[in-house]
Design an enzyme around this catalytic site. Structure first.
Site, PDB file in Angstrom:
ATOM      1  N   ILE A 140      -4.254 -11.291   6.163  1.00 58.03           N
ATOM      2  CA  ILE A 140      -4.218 -11.117   7.619  1.00 58.03           C
ATOM      3  C   ILE A 140      -5.472 -11.708   8.273  1.00 58.03           C
ATOM      4  O   ILE A 140      -5.460 -12.042   9.458  1.00 58.03           O
ATOM      5  CB  ILE A 140      -4.039  -9.618   8.004  1.00 58.03           C
ATOM      6  CG1 ILE A 140      -3.775  -9.440   9.500  1.00 58.03           C
ATOM      7  CG2 ILE A 140      -5.238  -8.785   7.596  1.00 58.03           C
ATOM      8  CD1 ILE A 140      -2.537 -10.068  10.025  1.00 58.03           C
ATOM      9  N   TYR A 145     -14.051   3.788  10.527  1.00 61.40           N
ATOM     10  CA  TYR A 145     -12.584   3.773  10.519  1.00 61.40           C
ATOM     11  C   TYR A 145     -12.045   4.351  11.834  1.00 61.40           C
ATOM     12  O   TYR A 145     -11.177   3.751  12.493  1.00 61.40           O
ATOM     13  CB  TYR A 145     -12.106   4.596   9.321  1.00 61.40           C
ATOM     14  CG  TYR A 145     -10.616   4.769   9.196  1.00 61.40           C
ATOM     15  CD1 TYR A 145      -9.788   3.701   8.893  1.00 61.40           C
ATOM     16  CD2 TYR A 145     -10.033   6.033   9.347  1.00 61.40           C
ATOM     17  CE1 TYR A 145      -8.420   3.880   8.745  1.00 61.40           C
ATOM     18  CE2 TYR A 145      -8.671   6.221   9.197  1.00 61.40           C
ATOM     19  CZ  TYR A 145      -7.870   5.133   8.896  1.00 61.40           C
ATOM     20  OH  TYR A 145      -6.518   5.311   8.754  1.00 61.40           O
ATOM     21  N   GLY A 170       0.799  -1.222   0.000  1.00 59.68           N
ATOM     22  CA  GLY A 170       0.000   0.000   0.000  1.00 59.68           C
ATOM     23  C   GLY A 170       0.830   1.269   0.000  1.00 59.68           C
ATOM     24  O   GLY A 170       2.050   1.244  -0.210  1.00 59.68           O
ATOM     25  N   GLN A 171       0.144   2.395   0.258  1.00 60.92           N
ATOM     26  CA  GLN A 171       0.813   3.704   0.172  1.00 60.92           C
ATOM     27  C   GLN A 171       1.974   3.799   1.153  1.00 60.92           C
ATOM     28  O   GLN A 171       3.074   4.215   0.790  1.00 60.92           O
ATOM     29  CB  GLN A 171      -0.201   4.831   0.441  1.00 60.92           C
ATOM     30  CG  GLN A 171       0.381   6.212   0.157  1.00 60.92           C
ATOM     31  CD  GLN A 171      -0.448   7.359   0.716  1.00 60.92           C
ATOM     32  OE1 GLN A 171      -1.387   7.158   1.488  1.00 60.92           O
ATOM     33  NE2 GLN A 171      -0.097   8.565   0.325  1.00 60.92           N
TER      34      GLN A 171
HETATM   35  P1  NAD Z   1      -3.353   1.246   1.709  1.00 58.49           P
HETATM   36  O1  NAD Z   1      -4.815   1.051   1.494  1.00 58.49           O
HETATM   37  O2  NAD Z   1      -2.600   2.056   0.716  1.00 58.49           O
HETATM   38  O3  NAD Z   1      -2.604  -0.156   1.829  1.00 58.49           O
HETATM   39  C1  NAD Z   1      -3.136  -1.222   2.575  1.00 58.49           C
HETATM   40  C2  NAD Z   1      -2.487  -2.493   2.052  1.00 58.49           C
HETATM   41  O4  NAD Z   1      -3.040  -3.578   2.809  1.00 58.49           O
HETATM   42  C3  NAD Z   1      -2.792  -2.770   0.576  1.00 58.49           C
HETATM   43  O5  NAD Z   1      -1.612  -3.069  -0.126  1.00 58.49           O
HETATM   44  C4  NAD Z   1      -3.718  -3.969   0.625  1.00 58.49           C
HETATM   45  O6  NAD Z   1      -3.564  -4.841  -0.495  1.00 58.49           O
HETATM   46  C5  NAD Z   1      -3.288  -4.628   1.907  1.00 58.49           C
HETATM   47  N1  NAD Z   1      -4.326  -5.500   2.450  1.00 58.49           N
HETATM   48  C6  NAD Z   1      -5.665  -5.299   2.435  1.00 58.49           C
HETATM   49  N2  NAD Z   1      -6.292  -6.342   2.994  1.00 58.49           N
HETATM   50  C7  NAD Z   1      -5.338  -7.213   3.367  1.00 58.49           C
HETATM   51  C8  NAD Z   1      -5.374  -8.473   3.983  1.00 58.49           C
HETATM   52  N3  NAD Z   1      -6.542  -9.057   4.302  1.00 58.49           N
HETATM   53  N4  NAD Z   1      -4.221  -9.094   4.245  1.00 58.49           N
HETATM   54  C9  NAD Z   1      -3.034  -8.538   3.893  1.00 58.49           C
HETATM   55  N5  NAD Z   1      -2.946  -7.349   3.281  1.00 58.49           N
HETATM   56  C10 NAD Z   1      -4.080  -6.689   3.027  1.00 58.49           C
HETATM   57  O7  NAD Z   1      -3.185   1.871   3.169  1.00 58.49           O
HETATM   58  P2  NAD Z   1      -2.033   2.815   3.710  1.00 58.49           P
HETATM   59  O8  NAD Z   1      -2.388   4.212   3.373  1.00 58.49           O
HETATM   60  O9  NAD Z   1      -0.729   2.293   3.320  1.00 58.49           O
HETATM   61  O10 NAD Z   1      -2.269   2.678   5.277  1.00 58.49           O
HETATM   62  C11 NAD Z   1      -1.608   1.698   6.036  1.00 58.49           C
HETATM   63  C12 NAD Z   1      -2.046   1.854   7.478  1.00 58.49           C
HETATM   64  O11 NAD Z   1      -1.782   3.187   7.923  1.00 58.49           O
HETATM   65  C13 NAD Z   1      -3.546   1.635   7.717  1.00 58.49           C
HETATM   66  O12 NAD Z   1      -3.735   1.032   8.962  1.00 58.49           O
HETATM   67  C14 NAD Z   1      -4.105   3.031   7.752  1.00 58.49           C
HETATM   68  O13 NAD Z   1      -5.250   3.108   8.525  1.00 58.49           O
HETATM   69  C15 NAD Z   1      -2.971   3.787   8.405  1.00 58.49           C
HETATM   70  N6  NAD Z   1      -3.006   5.222   8.106  1.00 58.49           N
HETATM   71  C16 NAD Z   1      -2.783   5.675   6.834  1.00 58.49           C
HETATM   72  C17 NAD Z   1      -2.842   7.032   6.568  1.00 58.49           C
HETATM   73  C18 NAD Z   1      -2.603   7.575   5.185  1.00 58.49           C
HETATM   74  O14 NAD Z   1      -2.787   8.783   4.955  1.00 58.49           O
HETATM   75  N7  NAD Z   1      -2.182   6.759   4.226  1.00 58.49           N
HETATM   76  C19 NAD Z   1      -3.122   7.940   7.613  1.00 58.49           C
HETATM   77  C20 NAD Z   1      -3.370   7.426   8.883  1.00 58.49           C
HETATM   78  C21 NAD Z   1      -3.287   6.072   9.132  1.00 58.49           C
HETATM   79  N1  SER Z   2      -5.461   9.436   5.431  1.00 57.71           N
HETATM   80  C1  SER Z   2      -6.368   8.640   6.190  1.00 57.71           C
HETATM   81  C2  SER Z   2      -7.742   8.695   5.617  1.00 57.71           C
HETATM   82  O1  SER Z   2      -8.070   9.705   5.029  1.00 57.71           O
HETATM   83  C3  SER Z   2      -6.405   9.117   7.620  1.00 57.71           C
HETATM   84  O2  SER Z   2      -6.210   8.038   8.444  1.00 57.71           O
HETATM   85  O3  SER Z   2      -8.467   7.764   5.784  1.00 57.71           O
END
Ligand code: NAD
Ligand code: SER
Length: 315
Positions: free
Chosen positions: A53, A142, A11-12
């Site tokens: 997961i 969320y 992911g991101q």
């Molecule tokens: P994302 O959606 O870009 O990536 C999530 C990854 O998890 C994807 O590659 C997806 O394929 C994988 N995934 C989904 N279901 C799965 C499963 N059952 N088993 C294994 N892998 C699985 O999310 P992200 O932006 O990289 O965020 C990662 C974490 O950080 C999350 O917990 C999110 O809540 C948290 N977060 C992100 C942000 C943000 O701005 N990106 C901000 C706050 C918190």
């Molecule tokens: N960037 C995230 C969202 O918008 C915050 O956790 O969901």
């Protein structure tokens, strides 16, 4: 040498976190795991395993067999996607966390990183310079899952001595991988549209301020938190973390300094309600004091790096 597993690596955040962890620990030491069958191309320089997961037995067998010093659990549904599928979001965001916390409790993982979010806050939270400890009444599935997750992390630490560490990430801005369905995604999409020479339609109102951060800062914060001495970690729910705070109008003005012809219009959708329930800015004094956190990128620095690196043809 640490033995590291990143779940949700495609992911991101995961993409850039794996690259940074491989630089720190060595390529073969950091295993990327995701539900995706194919290893994302940016991560193909090192080990990759397909793991769901939610398949608790498979995850348990794999982690018990290998044993890990550090596990980073990133698999989750983000705010906007979660609102469309609340039951599944709750299941994915909570069940995965329990699987990993239980494995750490049993001694198969030494240290866990699990990210929280500014979404733990809600409309009754003080919106400006939101303190670490304050009213938290999240209104999104969320946010509720992240708040519950924080409470469970603290519980596993207090009751069972699990070394779990967490950050309330702001909205993250990056160019190496795309965001996965959050409310803050507009602040990435805007750069692709600007570079392609297109008008950008914002799904948030022009005056909606949200806490944001450039990915390099977020990755550095994660590595710094995870390598901080155990005694310095005073907060076992999740640390507030601040970068910058801006509105769609302000990011548009920052882009116009480099691309004067850029235009933006506003067409708020369901994500406006989510954004309205979140803070405008964050107080991260505890992270500064406990593990010396300081962000590096301001809005114009983010704009400059993003416009240099996003693919203007990938519109
Ligand atoms: P994302 O959606 O870009 O990536 C999530 C990854 O998890 C994807 O590659 C997806 O394929 C994988 N995934 C989904 N279901 C799965 C499963 N059952 N088993 C294994 N892998 C699985 O999310 P992200 O932006 O990289 O965020 C990662 C974490 O950080 C999350 O917990 C999110 O809540 C948290 N977060 C992100 C942000 C943000 O701005 N990106 C901000 C706050 C918190
Ligand atoms: N960037 C995230 C969202 O918008 C915050 O956790 O969901």
């Amino acid at each position: 040498m640490s033995n590291v597993l990143v779940i949700g690596a495609g992911g991101q955040i995961g993409t850039e976190l794996v690259l940074a962890l491989r630089k720190k620990h060595g390529v073969q030491q950091v295993i990327a795991a995701d539900i995706k069958i194919e290893c994302p191309s940016l991560l193909s320089n090192g080990p990759y395993v397909q793991l769901d997961i939610l398949n608790r037995d498979a995850v348990r067998n794999y982690i018990i067999y290998k044993g890990f010093d550090e596990v980073y659990l990133l698999a989750a549904l983000l705010s906007a996607t979660a609102e469309k599928n609340p039951d599944f979001a709750w299941k994915l965001n909570m069940d995965g966390l329990f699987t990993i916390l239980d494995l750490a409790k049993e001694g198969h993982i030494k240290k866990v990183f699990w990210p929280s979010s500014i979404a733990v806050f809600g409309p009754t939270t003080p919106a400006n310079n939101t303190p670490q400890t304050t009213v938290m009444e999240p209104t999104t599935v969320y946010g509720i899952s992240k708040q519950a997750g924080e409470r469970w992390c603290e519980y596993y630490h207090t009751k069972f001595g699990v070394d779990v560490r967490s950050i309330r990430y702001p909205g993250l801005i990056s160019y190496k991988s795309l965001p996965g369905g959050g409310t803050t995604d507009y602040a990435v999409d805007i750069f692709y549209k600007a570079k392609a020479g297109h008008e950008f339609v914002s799904f948030l109102r022009k005056d909606t301020a949200l806490p944001m951060m450039f990915m390099d800062d977020a990755i550095r914060a994660t590595l710094e938190l995870m390598s901080a001495p155990i005694d310095s970690i005073k907060i076992r729910s999740a640390y507030n973390l601040a970068g910058v705070s801006f509105t769609p109008q302000e990011i548009g003005e920052s882009i116009k300094k480099i691309i004067p012809s850029f235009t933006i219009k506003y067409s708020p959708d369901f994500r406006q309600d989510i954004a309205d329930s979140w803070p405008n800015s964050i107080d991260d004094t505890n992270a500064q004091e406990d593990w010396n956190w300081k962000h590096a990128y301001d809005l114009d620095a983010i704009t400059s790096v993003m416009l240099k690196n996003v693919d203007g043809s990938a519109d």
